[in-house]
Enzyme design. Structure first.
Site, PDB file in Angstrom:
ATOM      1  N   ASP A 236       0.833  -1.187   0.000  1.00 44.63           N
ATOM      2  CA  ASP A 236       0.000   0.000   0.000  1.00 44.63           C
ATOM      3  C   ASP A 236       0.879   1.254   0.000  1.00 44.63           C
ATOM      4  O   ASP A 236       1.851   1.346   0.763  1.00 44.63           O
ATOM      5  CB  ASP A 236      -0.897  -0.007   1.246  1.00 44.63           C
ATOM      6  CG  ASP A 236      -1.784   1.199   1.339  1.00 44.63           C
ATOM      7  OD1 ASP A 236      -2.644   1.369   0.464  1.00 44.63           O
ATOM      8  OD2 ASP A 236      -1.611   1.985   2.296  1.00 44.63           O
TER       9      ASP A 236
ATOM     10  N   GLU B   2       1.699  -0.503  -5.035  1.00 43.33           N
ATOM     11  CA  GLU B   2       0.776   0.576  -5.357  1.00 43.33           C
ATOM     12  C   GLU B   2       1.676   1.793  -5.554  1.00 43.33           C
ATOM     13  O   GLU B   2       2.163   2.368  -4.573  1.00 43.33           O
ATOM     14  CB  GLU B   2      -0.235   0.814  -4.236  1.00 43.33           C
ATOM     15  CG  GLU B   2      -1.229   1.898  -4.576  1.00 43.33           C
ATOM     16  CD  GLU B   2      -2.166   2.236  -3.421  1.00 43.33           C
ATOM     17  OE1 GLU B   2      -3.317   2.600  -3.696  1.00 43.33           O
ATOM     18  OE2 GLU B   2      -1.754   2.153  -2.257  1.00 43.33           O
TER      19      GLU B   2
END
Length: 711
Positions: free
Chosen positions: A349, A385
């Site tokens: 993330d 990401e």
């Protein structure tokens, strides 16, 4: 109780069969107390043991009488001086960052904060109330587990189909999952779910965060919860909320059993991990673990005023990957999940935050260097990401070899194309063919691109074709949360409608998106439930909706069952035809003795696209993929040969008669599917073969797939 000096390594609580070694890093602490508890809700420790041994800034002690199941935490002494970046407060029991299991969740009270709430001095004040009854305790775990012959599956990237899924949301409404197992690791590994995943054809589940996380106080006060879990506090501990057996260390075995069963079914397990920030928030956040253990070491504090944090994440803080012990924490956690828990990879993330050495994103940061040199982590699936919220944080295409990326440019261009925006054919061609413009120069291959149209964050696919605007009122933030930049189109009516023409158009648009996703080069990622037409009623930020709005509904209509069949067909085509899973980029020419170019682009006139065609703002495109022009070899060095396929796309609002390419006089095209015809209706696929040079009537906003029939 006997107390021995113990060892500084490994960090955490380690059972060796005779006793337990406890080791905690703190560079700036002046003292550390190990606290033992008999019960999760005790407000005072049964034993408080001052740790006297300190080696290389690690405080350690060995207790020969302690056994697995023991509950524990730490109290850490040192200066409470927020202006200097220090927030030590021994009144606060702290979670061991290396705890393998935790007893429960944070029970919010004013005592969870290191400062006095409401004090005029704010976080410069200090709160001396004991929080022990309200903080999760670490649990000593026996890591022994009968894995049998289980090992990482190592599915090749080009053969991978990812299914992004929430452990709880996948199972809570499934009628065939035992009620006691719904919402749990055991439920995700139950026969009905595994059989479903196998029938769908996916090869890997990407689990939304399962590392123990914090449910934010402001959400609890609203009656909401942090459903997605992007608020980690325990990087080694499976979250207790997803366990059917929450007592002691049983949740660890339950997680391992889930992995073992999924592996037995041929399904890899990828974890969505949040190492960019923690659940302690900004300087007004609670003191749960890292802040009280060594705030100045674990977090990126402002160099001008260490009272405050450098926030590249939008969540109040950023972990300080520049510090070797913070970097060690992340690496130790990753290795633990691979070696001890047998997971197959990670999706990071806001990964750009991990790459920041000083301020700029540095693709050769220490984090990447260590990953590449690590004999364990360099061999598992690594997905970035590739953005954070800081300046220069959008880094799609800039991660180093060995990494794949969520391709946000793929998502945006494919959404805009099917919405009907013009001038996108060149961009769509790049994204369809594997994004060589993003990944080719760095030596990466098409599978570096994780292609997706939707993910947990944003509209579901059904909502993408049903809403022009977000509808997040249930989040109780005045519909201000969530992005306004959705590139969505409601097909004429906002939200639900009984108009059959609009319903048919929406269904076709969903099929268009799925067909594009699963026929593109690169690795497809499906947002769990999209293949079932799941809706969140226009909510594009359902992070706090732990209810039926987010959970998968398994009570399917005929239309939803038809969509499911179509997606199964697409995945089967993707997995069985190597022309759709190339390991190398197209060359745009004939390869060796191939009949035609490995890839060619056609206009509706049936001829290859000219330079002028690309500049005309057209919305119609043909793509021919040559099955005899694949440069890769199989595992035994033999040539890979497939059929030749033709994909026709029409995002225009008018039908078009598309002239089928005729590279030879004898070429014939067999229709595989047309998104204008749902799979639960009779398809014209096998009625006749179409000659090259003949027109094919391609409906507005439609996609058709042809192949040269086997001789």
């Amino acid at each position: 109780m006997r107390i021995w000096p113990g060892r500084s390594y490994p960090l955490g609580a380690t059972w060796d069969g005779q006793g337990v070694n406890f080791a905690l890093f703190s560079e700036n602490a002046t003292g550390v107390d190990l606290c033992l508890f008999d019960d999760e809700l005790q407000d005072r420790e049964t034993h408080l043991i001052p740790i006297e041994e300190r080696t290389d800034q690690v405080w350690h002690v060995y207790l020969p009488e302690v056994r697995p199941g023991q509950l524990y935490g730490y109290r850490v002494h040192g200066p409470y001086d927020p202006g200097a970046g220090h927030r030590f407060n021994p009144a606060k029991l702290l979670i061991d960052p290396y705890a393998k299991s935790l007893t429960g969740v944070v029970r919010w009270s004013d005592s969870m904060f290191g400062y006095r709430l409401g004090d005029p001095a704010g976080d410069l004040s200090i709160d001396d109330r004991n929080n022990a009854a309200n903080i999760p305790k670490g649990v000593v775990v026996d890591q022994a587990f009968s894995w049998g012959g289980d090992q990482l599956l190592n599915t090749p990237w080009e053969q991978t189909v990812i299914y992004e899924v929430h452990v709880k949301g996948m199972t809570m409404r499934h009628p065939d999952v035992p009620e006691s197992l719904r919402g749990t690791y055991a439920g995700l590994a139950s026969p009905p779910i595994i059989e479903y995943l196998q029938s769908l054809g996916i090869t890997a589940v990407e689990l939304l965060p399962v590392q123990h996380f914090v449910n934010d106080l402001y959400l609890k006060e609203k009656g909401l919860t942090n459903y997605w879990g992007y608020n980690s506090i325990g990087y080694f501990a499976p979250d207790i909320r997803y366990s059917a057996f929450p007592g002691g260390g049983e949740k660890v075995d339950e997680f391992k059993s889930m992995v073992r069963k999924l592996h037995s079914a041929g399904i890899e397990v990828i974890l969505d991990v949040v190492y960019n920030h923690t659940g302690e928030g900004n300087h007004f956040g609670p003191t749960l673990s890292f802040r009280g253990i060594d705030n100045a070491s674990y977090y990126r504090v402002s160099p001008d005023n260490p009272r405050y944090y450098m926030d590249y994440t939008g969540c109040g803080n950023t972990l300080n990957v520049r510090h070797p012990r913070t970097l060690q924490l992340i690496m130790d956690s990753l290795r633990y999940w691979v070696i001890d828990m047998h997971v197959d990879g990670f999706r990071f993330d806001l990964a750009s935050a991990l790459a920041r050495e000083l301020h700029d994103v540095d693709r050769l940061s220490a984090f990447f260097d260590i990953i590449h040199q690590d004999p364990v982590l360099s061999q598992v699936k690594l997905i970035a990401e590739p953005w954070d919220l800081g300046e220069g944080g959008y880094q799609v295409g800039n991660f180093p070899p060995g990494w794949t990326e969520w391709n946000g440019k793929y998502r945006d261009s494919i959404r805009r194309y099917w919405k009907g925006d013009g001038g996108l054919l060149g961009e769509v061609a790049n994204r369809w063919s594997g994004s060589s413009d993003l990944y080719g120069e760095s030596g990466r291959q098409p599978y570096a691109s994780i292609n997706f149209v939707t993910a947990h964050d944003g509209f579901t696919l059904q909502d993408l074709v049903s809403y022009d605007h977000k509808h997040n009122e249930d989040n109780q933030e005045g519909n201000r949360d969530g992005t306004d930049d959705n590139d969505s189109w409601n097909c004429g009516v906002e939200g639900p409608t009984d108009d059959p023409a609009i319903q048919e158009l929406r269904d076709r648009q969903v099929r268009n998106f799925f067909a594009t996703l699963l026929l593109s080069q690169g690795v497809p990622m499906i947002c769990g439930g999209d293949e079932l037409g799941r809706t969140q009623q226009g909510n594009n930020n359902a992070y706090c909706q732990d209810n039926e709005l987010s959970w998968v509904n398994w009570n399917l209509t005929r239309s939803q069952l038809g969509l499911l069949d179509f997606v199964k067909l697409l995945i089967d085509i993707k997995k069985t035809h190597p022309v759709f899973q190339r390991r190398r980029f197209f060359q745009g020419r004939r390869v060796e003795d191939s009949e035609v170019k490995d890839i060619a682009w056609f206009g509706s006139h049936g001829k290859e696209m000219s330079h002028e065609d690309w500049q005309m703002g057209l919305r119609t495109l043909g793509i021919r993929l040559a099955g005899d022009a694949i440069v890769e070899k199989d595992s035994q060095g033999r040539p890979i040969v497939d059929e030749t396929f033709l994909v026709l796309l029409n995002a225009h609002h008018e039908d078009v008669d598309f002239i089928l390419p005729a590279h030879t006089k004898s070429v014939r095209w067999e229709l595989e599917f047309d998104t204008a015809v749902p799979v639960d209706k009779k398809s014209p696929k096998h009625t006749k073969l179409l000659k090259g040079g003949q027109p094919y009537h391609l409906i507005s906003r439609g996609l058709a797939l042809f192949r040269t029939p086997k001789s």
